[in-house]
Each structure stands twice: as structure tokens, then as C-alpha cells.
Scaffold this active site. Sequence first.
Site, PDB file in Angstrom:
ATOM      1  N   LYS A 199      -0.771  40.654  45.606  1.00  0.00           N
ATOM      2  CA  LYS A 199       0.064  39.450  45.609  1.00  0.00           C
ATOM      3  C   LYS A 199      -0.509  38.463  46.622  1.00  0.00           C
ATOM      4  O   LYS A 199      -0.874  38.863  47.739  1.00  0.00           O
ATOM      5  CB  LYS A 199       1.506  39.826  45.980  1.00  0.00           C
ATOM      6  CG  LYS A 199       2.507  38.686  45.816  1.00  0.00           C
ATOM      7  CD  LYS A 199       3.928  39.137  46.169  1.00  0.00           C
ATOM      8  CE  LYS A 199       4.958  38.047  45.878  1.00  0.00           C
ATOM      9  NZ  LYS A 199       6.337  38.473  46.208  1.00  0.00           N
TER      10      LYS A 199
ATOM     11  N   SER B   6       9.737  37.075  42.672  1.00  0.00           N
ATOM     12  CA  SER B   6       8.577  36.257  42.899  1.00  0.00           C
ATOM     13  C   SER B   6       7.251  36.950  42.581  1.00  0.00           C
ATOM     14  O   SER B   6       6.247  36.264  42.407  1.00  0.00           O
ATOM     15  CB  SER B   6       8.546  35.810  44.363  1.00  0.00           C
ATOM     16  OG  SER B   6       8.336  36.901  45.217  1.00  0.00           O
TER      17      SER B   6
ATOM     18  N   SER C 215      12.314  40.604  44.552  1.00  0.00           N
ATOM     19  CA  SER C 215      11.031  40.084  44.063  1.00  0.00           C
ATOM     20  C   SER C 215      10.047  41.129  43.560  1.00  0.00           C
ATOM     21  O   SER C 215       9.031  40.777  42.972  1.00  0.00           O
ATOM     22  CB  SER C 215      10.351  39.260  45.152  1.00  0.00           C
ATOM     23  OG  SER C 215      10.921  37.981  45.222  1.00  0.00           O
TER      24      SER C 215
END
Lengths: 95, 494, 483
Positions: B78, B158, B182
Site C-alpha cells: 500500500k 482505503s 480500510s
Amino acid sequence: MSLDAATVRRIAKLARIRVDEAEIAILQTELNAILGYVDQLNEVDVTGIEPLSGGAQMAMRLRPDICNDGEMPEKILANAPDRAGEFFAVPKVVE
Amino acid sequence: MSLTDLTIAQAGAKLAAKEISAVELTAAHNAAVAALNPRLNAFITTTPEFALEQAKTADATIAAGKAGPLTGIPLAIKDLFCTEGVRTTAASKILEPFIPPYESTVTAQLKAAGAVFLGKANLDEFAMGSSNITSGYGPVENPWKRNGSDAKLVPGGSSGGSAAAVAARMALGATGTDTGGSIRQPASFTGLAGIKPTYGRCSRFGIIAFASSLDQAGPMARTVEDCAIMLGAMSGFDAKDSTSAERLVPDFRAAAARSVKGLRIGIPTEYRADGMSTEIAALWEKGVAWLREQGAEIVDISLPHTKYGLPVYYIVAPAEASSNLARYDGVRFGKRVDGEDLIDMYERTRAAGFGAEVKRRIMIGTYVLSHGYYDAYYLRAQKIRALMLRDFTLAFDKVDAILTPTAPSAAFGLGEKMADPVTMYLNDVFTVPASLAGVPAMSVPAGLSAEGLPLGLQIIGKHFDEETVLAVSAAIERAANFTAKPSLMAGGAN
Amino acid sequence: MGYMLEGSTGAWEIVVGLEIHAQVISKSKLFSGASATYGGAPNAHVSFVDAGFPGMLPVINQECVAQAVRTGLGLQAQINLMSRFDRKNYFYADLPNGYQISQFAHPIVGTGVVEIELQDGSIKHIGITRLHLEQDAGKSMHDQHPSKSVIDLNRAGVALMEIVSEPDIRSPEEAGAYVRKIRQILRYLGTCDGNMEEGSMRADVNVSVRKPGEAFRTRCEIKNVNSVRFVMHAVEAEAQRQISVWESGGEVVQETRLYDPARGETRSMRSKEDAHDYRYFPEPDLLPLVLDEAWMAKLKSNLPELPDEKRRRFCAQYGITFYDAGVLVADQTTADFYESVAKGRDARLAANWVSGDFFAALNRTGTSIETSPVSAAALGELLDLIGDKTINGRIAKDVFELMVETGKMPGAIVEEKGLRQVTDTGAIEAAVAAVLAANPDKVAEYKSGKDKLFGFFVGQVMKATQGKGNPALVNEIVKAQLG
């Protein structure tokens, strides 16, 4: 509680975000929607409750007083958008 | 079986048996990324050459007989984890030129374990969002499609890029971070397993902060066992993070194989929120039945402050974020927009660098901390947060884990739920309470919606009891036998 | 009635409270392992934590906590076993995170008290409200570049203690005495070097004025005053300004001001008028600071003797005056010097020598105790020579001057120069007889009642013995021979 346009401007100023006049009304609506939503928290009786301020429930570890970091000005400055020699540079501040 | 369709455990076995090489495995994934990323936009930055170099090193390690379970395993990282020498943006324009001269602890540990990094996965800007549409680098497309429809769906957020990358077989696993859901919500939206460990389990050092008291790193992968393998490498005490827990890392992989027989599983009444879809309710019932069949005891419990989770979260997280994001001022790193003076430079830089959702949250956070409002908003929210923690503590006196749905719906379409910010926030209704309490929680794929989209169930555990969470999740996984695959994936859909 | 300023409407009382920012002595910074050393190349003593890079986290330095605890103990203050850090949010170019980590709601040290002494010898107690730990900011420089301000973050993150006083101070003199006293305590404790010129100690001065008996009126804060003298001047100048504002029918506005030493006045910091709203909240990257009681007890037991305590002990143990003791405990080095001179000797004489001739010599030669040519051992030996009557007090002054000039030990000087005191009764009797014989008229005058001439005869005898005559013996023999 609901925000007026002046408050939106003040918050934007505090947060150092430039907001055009045209955006103020939109932001005002959006922020008021969020504040309206969180208003339900007023239903809860919080008398005598200690706030939880962190994610972890333990005491803090203390680090020994040893110099083991720094002394790498080039790495510190490498990402700077503007620099003057070994300094970061910003628009001149008049005091 | 295609190399990109292996689980981490399977790939690890084949690497160890020298049936495949890490370079082959990485090349296959590099090719998948090259083929699919232009469409899915799961990565902001790809690092194929770097990945191959790491793969070569991994092969040498395997040859030397020093391989671990992650040696040579290609992962997506990420883009919230700082990676030394590799651009790290947090999906924000304000960090577009930022190249960290340091490595986050979690990624350093994964590197040390021999993992291969394919690139930096897309996300909602500064991890603020539930659909990956707030990214400054464009939205991510969910590789799953509704039955008979080609409409673009969101992968959740997210960690949407991480989710899409793993679901589309562009990576065997991915790192995510979870502040209010997330990891779990995108895992649910893309048919993956993903765990948010206990706050303090993984170091936050080098992870770009959104809300410091909530942020936790965790793995996303296609199986519970794969998550367990990754979590083992990602966890552990770090002296560079004051909130990191000084605890030994258990054998998570072994825990994932434990039986759930005799475990008491709590079903919180309050999660039967108004308007829960019958589909989600039915899935939840299935989960209950599966666990009961495997010998678990089902216990009704109450988490009375559940409904206040979201409003508490939407005060606490923006408040912390408003402060955490003050450092993006165009002085030391990132993008600057020139101005007449210092303040003008700040205001222009931040106006241009941050997207709309980030600005909204900074503004809300600034407001709830401001003079005269702190007590009414922030302090009150932290008190209710304490009550929510107490809810969990009391519940865990009676049960070993809690079962709930992960999200109130399956993946929705790009452009849906955009009417106002609050509608979008409701996505996190089931995931936020565990975040506020700091307890571990995992989403595991449990079935498909009527439209053919994956749905997840959430398992919440006691502080630092990821082992039980993994065991219960694996039990659901076994029973659900989730074998569906997305429409868009490397090698094409089956 | 205390210190008052006379205005056109009568007497005004000054009310002052001080916030002293004292830089903690430690090797590394409060929340990072970068060096806390003063100076260095620009941006060298900077870690990614200090520069507020993405993903960086603070980890607290144990020594800085210990220094704050020591200081709290030195201020006779309550030490809070549980304290917390908060973020103080504001934007400035030299504040990398956009917030300062400080302690707002729960400081590490609570209320305490310090004793100050005024010119007239009176003692006053000034209350301490609190002491908390916080980070220093970096440095913005506006004169290094024609069109830009430049930033050096070497100071960013260095630990500061903010020591807040109660508004107990009522005059410029008290303000000065308070700052000096805090500096003295910090230096004794070794928690801050107190160097105001380098900025390692600076004061924010809160000033208001009121008519005697009134409640407090609006105060102004004068920021960053960097010497004791300027603190005193700033208090006076600001009080005068406020009095004229009130007396001309105006209203004092609460604001931040700067003291301009060149003009001897304070002026409003207009650039900072943009109202601050610091949005304090608990620092989520840190946990509560919980002090271990055993650790604290150890710190306490290792605390040095503090100036007030030492002063009282000097009076009791050495029989010297409260005033002299105050001079001798001014700093740790002086006190140690005095004690090694006084030990096993005439302590009062030692006090006179240290605070008299010795200090005068330091002043004259521009040296300090550390660099002085006269060591404590040398001065002690000189006192021993006086004590065992090898030399008398007058000769001792000459010997001391030679010690200052040459750095030699007094014994060696006495031998070299033949300065031993004459205690041979026969030699003195002969000298006295000679003096009396040479001055028959003076002897007659003395005998007719002019007693004052006694000193003349003694002086003449001392002169004849080149000052080496034992003064007591000379007196005695002169008296005897004069009948």
C-alpha cells in the site's frame, strides 16, 4: 451546532487551506451534514467517564539518552522543494 | 495451475521444493501487473526491475536453504508505507515527488523475510475513504463485476489498490492499513481475507499517519492462512513506535489451523442495524450456523454503544488527521505552490495538494479541536470511545470472539453513494467499533450476493488474541468454501 | 507598602508572572536520537523525526524526563506520577510537524515554590504553578538571503522545560531576583546551563498593573526576553506603558509584545496578531508518562545540595554570616572552592579571603575559579601559614599578590622571600627600644596623655621589622616598654 460561512472561512484559515468564495457554501453544507450526523453523540450520558485518548492501554517506554540519529543533512534536504545551501528556503518572512 | 493463482502457502511450498523459481513467480506477476494495471489502476507506482532483483536474491536464499515462508513471494505494498528510494505518495498530489530516504518497519520486516515488492498500491488519499475514489491518482476498479454487467465497481477503501491487486491475481498478497475498516471493507468487496491486528501489534513507524490512535497495518490475501503467514512477518515490537506492544509474535499460521470447538462466539444484537439487507442478514446467519456446526457455542451479546461508533470515529479520526497532515506545508518535502508570503504559500500548497475529502476531514478535525468546541466534540467523543472499549471488555468476559458482517453491502458502483459524505461514511458502520477499541478484527469471504459479488464476515477478537480471530476466520473459510473468482484477473476469468 | 509606580492618578502596583523556557541538558533530543548539542552545520543535528517526515514517530528520552523531575524536586514542587503529552497546533516554517509536542493538561511537575532574596536582605517566596516538558522549534533566519527566509532545524526537537510562576512578582527587582534564582537552581542541578545569551534560557514575561487592593487587570506577554537585565527593564517599561494607557482613559489589550532593548520599550508583535487557536489535544503517538516511584526516589537521593540548603548549612557549620554564605553559594564551583579552603581551618577567615581578596583577584585578572592561578589548596596553605603564625595578616596580603602573579604556593614564596614572621621576643624588644630611643619627644607626649601615639610606635616597629613582627607580640612589648 451549525457552521456559518464566517466560521468555515476561519477554519480554513486555521488549517492553512485556501478556499475560494465559491467553495465556501459547498463546504458549509458538507461540514454541517457531518456535524449534524455526529450530533447524536449528545444522547450519551458521559458523566464521570474518563476519555480514552490513545489506542494502546499501557505506560510509556523511555528511550536511553543516546545520540544515534541525525548527521545526514543531505538526506534531510533531499526532498526540499526549495533550499538555500544547507538550509530549507521559504518566502521571506517580515517580522 | 497458473503461477499467479497460487496462494502464498502453495507458492512457498513450490519455491521450497524448487518446482518454481522466485524469478519465474515474480516475472509472472510483473506481467500480470503490466497487463491489468492500466485498466484497474491498482498500483500508483510499479517496480518490476526492483522486484526481479529481490526475486534473484530470494532464489539465492532458497538455494542456500535459508528460505522462510515469504521468501520470493510477490506482494503489493500500500502506498502509505514509506519505502526507501521508492516514491511514496499516500495517493496524494501533495506527495507526488516524495522519495523517502527510509523504510517503514513493516516493509523492512517483509523485505528481511525475503518478500518481493511489485509496487506501491493505490488507496484513498491519505487512507481517507471507503471506495478508493479519493485517490489523487485516479480510482481503482474492482476486478469483480455484477452478474451480466460491465459497470465499474469500487474495490472499497482505503486499501482498494491492495485489494484489487490481490483479487485480480496481480500479487499473492498485499499490505494494507486499517483505521476504521480500510483492510476489512475492501477485503469484503473483493473476496479476500484481511486482518486488522490489535493496535500496537504492527509498528506504525514509516507508515504515513492518518489517525494515529487508530491506524494499524495488516495483511490482505486470498486465504486466512496466507494472512497468518504475512502477519507473522509484519508483527513485532519496534522501539521506534512508542505505541508498539512489547509482545512475542505467536505462531499465527498454526493458530489458523486450530479448531473452534468449544469457543464461545458472540453475536451482538446492536449490529442488526436498521435497514440491514436480508442478504447480509442471511449471510450472517450462515456464519453462525457454520461455527455452531464446528462445535462453537453461540452467545447473544450486547455492545450497547455500537451506534455511536461512526460519529465518534468521524470526530476522532479527522481531529488527529488535521494535526497529522499539518506537516504537508511545502517546506521540507512534497509539492509546493509558490505564494506571496509564507502563509499564502502554505494555503496555496495545501489547497492544490489535497483533494476534496482530505480537505473536508482536515476542516472538520480543525473545527472539533478548536477553542470552545473541544469539549463538546472531541472530548465527548473520546469518552464515548471509552464506553465502547468497555462494551468490548464486558463482552469478552463472556465470549472468545464476535461474529458480524463486515460491510452493510457488497461493492457498489463508481459514482454511487456520493450524494454527501455521510452516506459514504456509513460503509464503515460495522468495522469502526473494533478500530476504536483497538481490538483485532478480520474479514473473511463468506459468500456471494445475489448479483454475484463477494461478501465478507467479520470476526472480532480480544486484544492481542489474533490467534482466535484467525482460527474462527479459517473455520468460516472452510465452511464457506469460497471459490468464486473475479471477472478481471491475470490469465482471464475461469 | 511595596514597590509602586507613581502615575498621574496615584500609585500603581506591578503584577508579574514569568514563564521561563530552560533548555534541558541531555545528549540527544526529547523525542529523537539526534544530537542536542548547540551549533553544528545547518540541519546536521536533525533526524527524520525532528524534520517531521511522513510516518515518523516520537520516542521519549528518559534523561529529559529525569532532568524535569530533578528540576521539579529542586523547586520543591509536586512531581506528578502520571503526566501526558499534548499537541499544540500552529503553522510556522521552523515548526516541522505543524504542532509542538508539549504538556498542556497534565504537566510532569505541579506547584512548587522558590525563595528569592532582595537587596534589603528580605526573603520572598514566589509560587511555581507548574513545569512541563516540550520540544523546541527550529530557527528561521531572515537576513541570510535577499528574498528568502531560511530554516535550520538543528534546535527542532531539543527538550525544553517551561517553568511557570504564579503572578507573585511585584517589582522589576523581584523579577530579576526570580530569574537569577531559577538559573542558580538549574545550574546547581545540572539540568540547564542557564546561558541566556545562547538562548538556552529565555523568559516570557507577563505584566499587568493595578491600583493597590484591586483585582488583576489585563496582562500583556512580553516574549523571549534573553537577559536578567532586560527582564527587569521590560517589566518597568511595560508597566509604565500600561499605566499611561489606563490613565489616558484607554484600555490595555491582552496581546503578545516584544521588548526592544535598544529603545528600552515594548512593542506589539503585529505579525502574530492573527489569532492563535492552538487546538491542544492528547498526543496520540505517545502514551501516558508514568513515573516509577523507585526510580524517582533514586533521582531524589542523588540530588545535589541546593543553594538555599547549602547557605543555611554554611551559616551553621562555618559560623559565617547569612550574607557571606549567600555570596559563597552563588554557584556550585564557588561553594566547593570555599569548602575546600575552609575545611579544617578558620572558616570565617576563609570566607573573608574567598569573598574578598580572592574574588577581587579574579575580577582584576579576568579569570574564573577554574582558570585562576590560585587554587583552593594554595589559598588553604596561605591560611595555614597565618594560622600557625608563620606569617601575619599583613604579609599574607603580599604573599597572596605574589601567588596571583606567579601561581606559586605560598609556603615557597614565604621561604623564597624570607617573609616569616618575627616572633623572637629579644629581637622585637631591641627594635622597640630603638624606636623609643629615636623618638624621645613622642614618648614624652604619650606619657602626658596622648594615647593615640601608641599606634605610631607599633607602626615604626613593624616598619623596622619589614612588617614581619608578630603583631600581638609587638603590641605587648611596646606597651611594656612605654611603662
